[in-house]
Scaffold this motif. Sequence first.
Motif, PDB file in Angstrom:
ATOM      1  N   PRO A 240      21.154  44.462  60.253  1.00 38.93           N
ATOM      2  CA  PRO A 240      21.970  43.490  61.297  1.00 38.93           C
ATOM      3  C   PRO A 240      23.106  44.428  61.825  1.00 38.93           C
ATOM      4  CG  PRO A 240      22.529  43.233  58.807  1.00 38.93           C
ATOM      5  CD  PRO A 240      21.213  44.088  58.829  1.00 38.93           C
ATOM      6  N   VAL A 241      23.644  43.791  62.437  1.00 39.86           N
ATOM      7  CA  VAL A 241      24.816  44.591  63.467  1.00 39.86           C
ATOM      8  C   VAL A 241      25.779  45.001  62.430  1.00 39.86           C
ATOM      9  CG1 VAL A 241      26.251  42.407  63.397  1.00 39.86           C
ATOM     10  CG2 VAL A 241      26.483  44.341  65.477  1.00 39.86           C
ATOM     11  N   ALA A 242      26.074  46.298  62.645  1.00 39.54           N
ATOM     12  CA  ALA A 242      27.251  47.013  61.991  1.00 39.54           C
ATOM     13  C   ALA A 242      28.467  46.356  62.170  1.00 39.54           C
ATOM     14  CB  ALA A 242      27.456  48.607  62.465  1.00 39.54           C
ATOM     15  N   PRO A 243      29.430  46.329  61.096  1.00 34.70           N
ATOM     16  CA  PRO A 243      30.840  45.458  61.231  1.00 34.70           C
ATOM     17  C   PRO A 243      31.647  46.398  62.061  1.00 34.70           C
ATOM     18  CG  PRO A 243      30.501  46.280  59.094  1.00 34.70           C
ATOM     19  CD  PRO A 243      29.286  46.530  59.785  1.00 34.70           C
ATOM     20  N   PRO A 244      32.571  45.688  62.863  1.00 31.05           N
ATOM     21  CA  PRO A 244      33.574  46.716  63.368  1.00 31.05           C
ATOM     22  C   PRO A 244      34.425  47.668  62.246  1.00 31.05           C
ATOM     23  CG  PRO A 244      34.214  44.036  63.523  1.00 31.05           C
ATOM     24  CD  PRO A 244      32.751  44.377  63.124  1.00 31.05           C
ATOM     25  N   ALA A 245      34.695  48.724  62.761  1.00 31.06           N
ATOM     26  CA  ALA A 245      35.363  49.505  61.900  1.00 31.06           C
ATOM     27  C   ALA A 245      36.909  49.811  62.453  1.00 31.06           C
ATOM     28  CB  ALA A 245      34.725  50.951  62.146  1.00 31.06           C
ATOM     29  N   THR A 246      37.409  49.342  63.609  1.00 24.48           N
ATOM     30  CA  THR A 246      38.639  49.518  63.931  1.00 24.48           C
ATOM     31  C   THR A 246      39.044  48.109  64.458  1.00 24.48           C
ATOM     32  OG1 THR A 246      38.428  50.187  66.325  1.00 24.48           O
ATOM     33  CG2 THR A 246      38.327  51.797  64.579  1.00 24.48           C
ATOM     34  N   ALA A 247      40.598  48.011  64.557  1.00 21.67           N
ATOM     35  CA  ALA A 247      41.221  46.889  65.225  1.00 21.67           C
ATOM     36  C   ALA A 247      40.586  46.570  66.494  1.00 21.67           C
ATOM     37  CB  ALA A 247      42.756  46.773  65.173  1.00 21.67           C
TER      38      ALA A 247
END
Length: 338
Positions: A240-247
């Motif tokens: 699945p999609v990678a979670p966001p890593a930065t704001a």
Amino acid sequence: MGNTATVARDAVRVFMLSALVATLVSGCGGNQDSLNPHSHAQGQIVQLWWVMAAGSAIGFVVIAGLLYAGWTRRSRQVDAAGERRLTRLVVVLGIAVPVVVLSALFVWADVLVIGSTAAPPKGSAQLTIRVIAHQWWWEVRYPGTTAVTANEIHVPTNTRVDVLGTSADVIHSFWVPELNRKIDLIPGLTNSVLIDATRAGRYRGQCSEFCGVQHAHMAVAVVAQPPAQFRAWLANMARPVAPPATAVERRGLAMFLSTSCASCHTLRGTSAGGDVGPDLTHLATRTTLAALTIPNTPAYLRGWIADPQAVKPGAKMPAVPLAPGELDALVAYLGHLR
């Protein structure tokens, strides 16, 4: 009179030379070279092409010779024996030999070449891929996995791959010239073709059936990889999609889900489940955008989102009205989807 004959002969020579050059270079060059095979199937097609070309050239010379012999006969006296010899020559070279040669070529092409370039018998392929053509992009699925991508088909080298193709809208045609023949993709029907790349590389294909205003910008890339590298790629595509890593990336995801992006595209692992446009779960792994129309870089991606009609007039993707900061955040988020 003499000058007129000389001019006519020169014109014929120029025409024949131009025709020969056009024949030799047609289908050659660039990155869609149909005479530069990289699969067993295309190798058979190229071999048949050269035999047909050589046979046609020989046939042309023979027919031209017969015509010349007939013309010269009219300008001089020929005895009965000579007349009979010439008649036998015409019958043998003009009728009997062509019948035998054309029959042999038909059997070879129909039985051997077409059989070797057709899709493998059911159950004999080592890998099956589903390709769905859309105006104007390619959806690619790997049955048995959750992997979905677009416009770039990855296959392992030295592997018999059965490509099953259909269309979601109008008639398209799938053709990768260096790997095999073309097949029509028709709504409601499934056609198939064998791909068995013999070496690693990137092979450009094209829709070869006129399908609308952006037909010319409906290209596809087949990326042949060593089996281990392909398996790693396929495993990543199934995630699945990678979670966001930065704001900034988190803001970009929020922009994606709150705009029309989520209505048209899928991000597996989020609430975005649109099926109008390509699945974007691993967008950053692709080297191009808009079916090989532009490179997949932040600058081009920004321009594509802001005004897709400037890049691909007639494309079904609408412009997304975002403020510069919002657009930067969305591009940053999409750029990390590997």
